[in-house]
Design a protein around this motif. Sequence first.
Motif, mmCIF file in Angstrom:
data_model
loop_
_atom_site.group_PDB
_atom_site.id
_atom_site.type_symbol
_atom_site.label_atom_id
_atom_site.label_comp_id
_atom_site.label_asym_id
_atom_site.label_seq_id
_atom_site.Cartn_x
_atom_site.Cartn_y
_atom_site.Cartn_z
ATOM 1 N N PRO A 51 -11.149 -10.764 6.946
ATOM 2 C CA PRO A 51 -12.493 -10.183 6.945
ATOM 3 C C PRO A 51 -13.483 -11.045 6.161
ATOM 4 O O PRO A 51 -13.099 -11.728 5.222
ATOM 5 N N GLN A 52 -14.749 -11.037 6.599
ATOM 6 C CA GLN A 52 -15.784 -11.773 5.871
ATOM 7 C C GLN A 52 -16.136 -11.034 4.583
ATOM 8 O O GLN A 52 -16.499 -11.632 3.593
ATOM 9 N N ALA A 53 -16.022 -9.713 4.648
ATOM 10 C CA ALA A 53 -16.201 -8.903 3.441
ATOM 11 C C ALA A 53 -15.374 -7.647 3.609
ATOM 12 O O ALA A 53 -15.040 -7.272 4.730
ATOM 13 N N GLY A 54 -15.067 -7.005 2.494
ATOM 14 C CA GLY A 54 -14.288 -5.778 2.561
ATOM 15 C C GLY A 54 -12.798 -6.051 2.462
ATOM 16 O O GLY A 54 -12.371 -7.205 2.374
ATOM 17 N N ARG A 55 -12.022 -4.993 2.451
ATOM 18 C CA ARG A 55 -10.585 -5.129 2.258
ATOM 19 C C ARG A 55 -9.835 -4.217 3.205
ATOM 20 O O ARG A 55 -10.351 -3.184 3.630
ATOM 21 N N VAL A 56 -8.631 -4.595 3.517
ATOM 22 C CA VAL A 56 -7.712 -3.700 4.206
ATOM 23 C C VAL A 56 -6.596 -3.404 3.215
ATOM 24 O O VAL A 56 -5.937 -4.316 2.726
ATOM 25 N N LEU A 57 -6.422 -2.137 2.896
ATOM 26 C CA LEU A 57 -5.420 -1.778 1.897
ATOM 27 C C LEU A 57 -4.199 -1.167 2.557
ATOM 28 O O LEU A 57 -4.309 -0.313 3.427
ATOM 29 N N LEU A 58 -3.047 -1.653 2.141
ATOM 30 C CA LEU A 58 -1.790 -1.087 2.614
ATOM 31 C C LEU A 58 -1.038 -0.660 1.359
ATOM 32 O O LEU A 58 -0.732 -1.497 0.518
ATOM 33 N N ASP A 59 -0.764 0.614 1.230
ATOM 34 C CA ASP A 59 -0.167 1.161 0.011
ATOM 35 C C ASP A 59 -0.948 0.703 -1.223
ATOM 36 O O ASP A 59 -0.359 0.293 -2.228
ATOM 37 N N GLY A 60 -2.250 0.714 -1.117
ATOM 38 C CA GLY A 60 -3.098 0.407 -2.264
ATOM 39 C C GLY A 60 -3.279 -1.063 -2.575
ATOM 40 O O GLY A 60 -3.931 -1.436 -3.543
ATOM 41 N N GLU A 61 -2.697 -1.937 -1.748
ATOM 42 C CA GLU A 61 -2.772 -3.369 -2.033
ATOM 43 C C GLU A 61 -3.422 -4.081 -0.857
ATOM 44 O O GLU A 61 -3.180 -3.719 0.300
ATOM 45 N N SER A 62 -4.222 -5.102 -1.143
ATOM 46 C CA SER A 62 -4.916 -5.789 -0.050
ATOM 47 C C SER A 62 -3.918 -6.508 0.839
ATOM 48 O O SER A 62 -3.095 -7.297 0.389
ATOM 49 N N ILE A 63 -4.024 -6.249 2.126
ATOM 50 C CA ILE A 63 -3.058 -6.793 3.088
ATOM 51 C C ILE A 63 -3.205 -8.299 3.236
ATOM 52 O O ILE A 63 -2.263 -9.002 3.582
ATOM 53 N N HIS A 64 -4.406 -8.810 2.944
ATOM 54 C CA HIS A 64 -4.637 -10.239 3.145
ATOM 55 C C HIS A 64 -4.186 -11.086 1.948
ATOM 56 O O HIS A 64 -4.193 -12.305 2.026
ATOM 57 N N THR A 65 -3.819 -10.416 0.850
ATOM 58 C CA THR A 65 -3.310 -11.195 -0.281
ATOM 59 C C THR A 65 -1.799 -11.021 -0.446
ATOM 60 O O THR A 65 -1.145 -11.827 -1.083
ATOM 61 N N ARG A 66 -1.267 -9.955 0.150
ATOM 62 C CA ARG A 66 0.198 -9.786 0.086
ATOM 63 C C ARG A 66 0.886 -10.834 0.927
ATOM 64 O O ARG A 66 0.295 -11.385 1.854
ATOM 65 N N SER A 67 2.161 -11.098 0.636
ATOM 66 C CA SER A 67 2.874 -12.073 1.468
ATOM 67 C C SER A 67 3.022 -11.481 2.865
ATOM 68 O O SER A 67 3.308 -10.297 3.030
ATOM 69 N N THR A 68 2.788 -12.338 3.847
ATOM 70 C CA THR A 68 2.747 -11.843 5.221
ATOM 71 C C THR A 68 4.092 -11.252 5.634
ATOM 72 O O THR A 68 4.180 -10.322 6.411
ATOM 73 N N ARG A 69 5.161 -11.775 5.047
ATOM 74 C CA ARG A 69 6.482 -11.264 5.398
ATOM 75 C C ARG A 69 6.711 -9.858 4.840
ATOM 76 O O ARG A 69 7.274 -9.001 5.511
ATOM 77 N N SER A 70 6.232 -9.618 3.608
ATOM 78 C CA SER A 70 6.431 -8.276 3.044
ATOM 79 C C SER A 70 5.586 -7.265 3.812
ATOM 80 O O SER A 70 5.981 -6.118 3.988
ATOM 81 N N VAL A 71 4.419 -7.696 4.302
ATOM 82 C CA VAL A 71 3.617 -6.802 5.142
ATOM 83 C C VAL A 71 4.385 -6.476 6.421
ATOM 84 O O VAL A 71 4.396 -5.338 6.895
ATOM 85 N N ALA A 72 5.065 -7.502 6.973
ATOM 86 C CA ALA A 72 5.758 -7.321 8.250
ATOM 87 C C ALA A 72 6.919 -6.336 8.155
ATOM 88 O O ALA A 72 7.403 -5.860 9.173
ATOM 89 N N ARG A 73 7.367 -6.037 6.933
ATOM 90 C CA ARG A 73 8.442 -5.049 6.810
ATOM 91 C C ARG A 73 7.899 -3.626 6.845
ATOM 92 O O ARG A 73 8.643 -2.675 6.995
ATOM 93 N N VAL A 74 6.574 -3.512 6.699
ATOM 94 C CA VAL A 74 5.953 -2.184 6.649
ATOM 95 C C VAL A 74 5.095 -1.946 7.878
ATOM 96 O O VAL A 74 4.951 -0.827 8.354
ATOM 97 N N LEU A 75 4.500 -3.017 8.383
ATOM 98 C CA LEU A 75 3.527 -2.892 9.456
ATOM 99 C C LEU A 75 3.957 -3.726 10.653
ATOM 100 O O LEU A 75 4.140 -4.936 10.549
ATOM 101 N N GLY A 76 4.161 -3.051 11.790
ATOM 102 C CA GLY A 76 4.522 -3.756 13.020
ATOM 103 C C GLY A 76 3.319 -3.859 13.931
ATOM 104 O O GLY A 76 2.362 -3.084 13.812
ATOM 105 N N LEU A 77 3.365 -4.832 14.825
ATOM 106 C CA LEU A 77 2.201 -5.087 15.660
ATOM 107 C C LEU A 77 2.653 -5.405 17.073
ATOM 108 O O LEU A 77 3.585 -6.179 17.279
ATOM 109 N N LEU A 78 1.992 -4.792 18.039
ATOM 110 C CA LEU A 78 2.210 -5.218 19.419
ATOM 111 C C LEU A 78 0.882 -5.676 19.984
ATOM 112 O O LEU A 78 0.014 -4.859 20.285
ATOM 113 N N PRO A 79 0.686 -7.004 20.089
ATOM 114 C CA PRO A 79 -0.594 -7.493 20.606
ATOM 115 C C PRO A 79 -0.729 -7.239 22.103
ATOM 116 O O PRO A 79 0.214 -6.799 22.753
ATOM 117 N N GLN A 80 -1.917 -7.552 22.616
ATOM 118 C CA GLN A 80 -2.175 -7.225 24.008
ATOM 119 C C GLN A 80 -1.321 -8.062 24.966
ATOM 120 O O GLN A 80 -0.808 -7.550 25.944
#
Lengths: 263, 329
Positions: A51-80
């Motif tokens: 994001p250019q500004a603002g935050r996305v919080l996952l369990d109270g922590e910014s998703i863009h600063t957490r390690s991408t792998r630890s995010v992947a254990r909590v958040l799954g994604l199916l792109p188009q």
Amino acid sequence: MAEGLFAGYDGRQVLHGVDLTVETGAVTAIIGANACGKSTLLKTMARLIMPQAGRVLLDGESIHTRSTRSVARVLGLLPQSPLAPEGITVADLVARGRRPHQGFLSRQSVRDDAAVATALEATGTLDLAERSVDALSGGQRQRVWIAMALAQETELLLLDEPTTFLDVAHQIEVLDLLMDMNASRGITVVMVLHDLNLAARYADRLVAMKAGHIYAEGPPGAVFTAPMLQAVFGLRCEVIIDPTSGRPMMLPKGRHRMSERAG
Amino acid sequence: MPPKPFWLALGFAGVLACCGLSIVIGVRVVSGADLLAGLSGSVENISQAAIAKRIPRTIMAALGGAALGLSGAVMQAITRNPLADPGILGVNAGAAFAVTLGIAWFGMALSVTYVAVAILGAALAAAFVYVVGSAGPGGATPLKLALAGTATSVALASLMNAVILGRNDIANSVQYWMVGGVGGVTMDRVGLVAPFLALGFVLGAWTAPRLNSLALGDELAAGVGENVALTRAVSALGAVILAGATTAICGPIGFVGLAVPHMCRLIIGVDHRWLLPLSAFGGAILLLAADVLGRVLVRPAELEVGIVTALVGVPIFIIIVRRQRVRDL
């Protein structure tokens, strides 16, 4: 979860200050006209876009600063439009969802095998396991992708238009499957949906977006109204109660084929 | 279909067998006694000396072939382009051009710098081809990248000829090296290039499980927790080091990186944790076999290995291009 999000591509801003809290354990559908920013919102929430500004919080922590792998254990994604490597079998593809749980040597563990088997079973793709993904129908393939996301064993699943390119029977099948996952495993589902009536029928919460803002948000019964649809889509329509689901559904009003009664 | 470890073991056995052939078979037919004497380091007669010369050549062919096979497999994965290959993408030509410039203008001698310059040239050419091939609508499609790479290779080859024109002192050796081969390789040169290749192989191993994620598309790769940009960068670095270092010693050898991964994919599937090591073994086998073939085809002369791999590789290239699924890697 999303706080004051501003985001976009190549300097072009698409989201102009979005605040959204995703309710845990609920099914949320994001709707809106083309280019209103709903995919951008989903991708920003999935950390694909910074994001250019603002935050996305996952369990109270910014998703863009957490390690991408630890995010992947909590958040799954199916792109188009995910890619299936040519000739890969269903079981091998689903097993790639285990990646965030594997170490450097990435030997497939007993737990990995169990997660893959459960995912295949839950999505009714167990008997396709040894088939090549290339040879599957569109509906089967979408179930396999969902199986892969399930094998990732996340609490949260984001899906970008999971029913596109499917015929109506397979659309229902895929959405029913997601509802099963939500009910049996408590997986929080957030998806972008094109079909408004399916969104109103399946979602616990609707997020209606317009021009990079959230126009309305809440349960379909409260949000899915003719004035909202007029404002968000610029479409005149009538909203009635769907007798099969008890949820609201909309009937568009065009310039032709209108009966006298409908006015 | 036998299990994957079987194929990997077979590949390794194949490499060892080809190494054996490469030492036993040559332009000169060597007796068993001389063979054993030569292997134990004796150089009392011409036959024993021939054996001693074949040892570094064999090691270089095995290492270089493995490097090219692995490099091609990694390049195909990161560009999702079935036509990717260090030869076709202009990477080998970049390395060769940099080395030629170094020799002609700076009197560069064979040293670590020499290999490093080759890798630098390879990296610059790879970046250039990627930028040119990505220009215009549609981004870096397989055919655009292949065209950009081929055009760059041709252009660099002409520039190289321009550089050595009138330089009779170096023209012969450069032209001989440009064909691509392992004849005349000494143990010194193998030692020079080995650390770079080792680094390349380590990066390749690091990259294997990550390339599996990358194959699902960039978005899904990020979704399963992969750092997509880092994976691409490190993988590309590894592929460029392998191709550049091999070119520094052997000259630009084409088609090994193209043909071998495709054949290995048919055998062992699309899982890079298996595909990458098998491609390395396959590349070693192809280069060793091509080198041995080159020694016996036109006895008493020798055919350079670059010519033999081109003869094998071109038909495979045509088959791949003719298949409709060029875009679907």
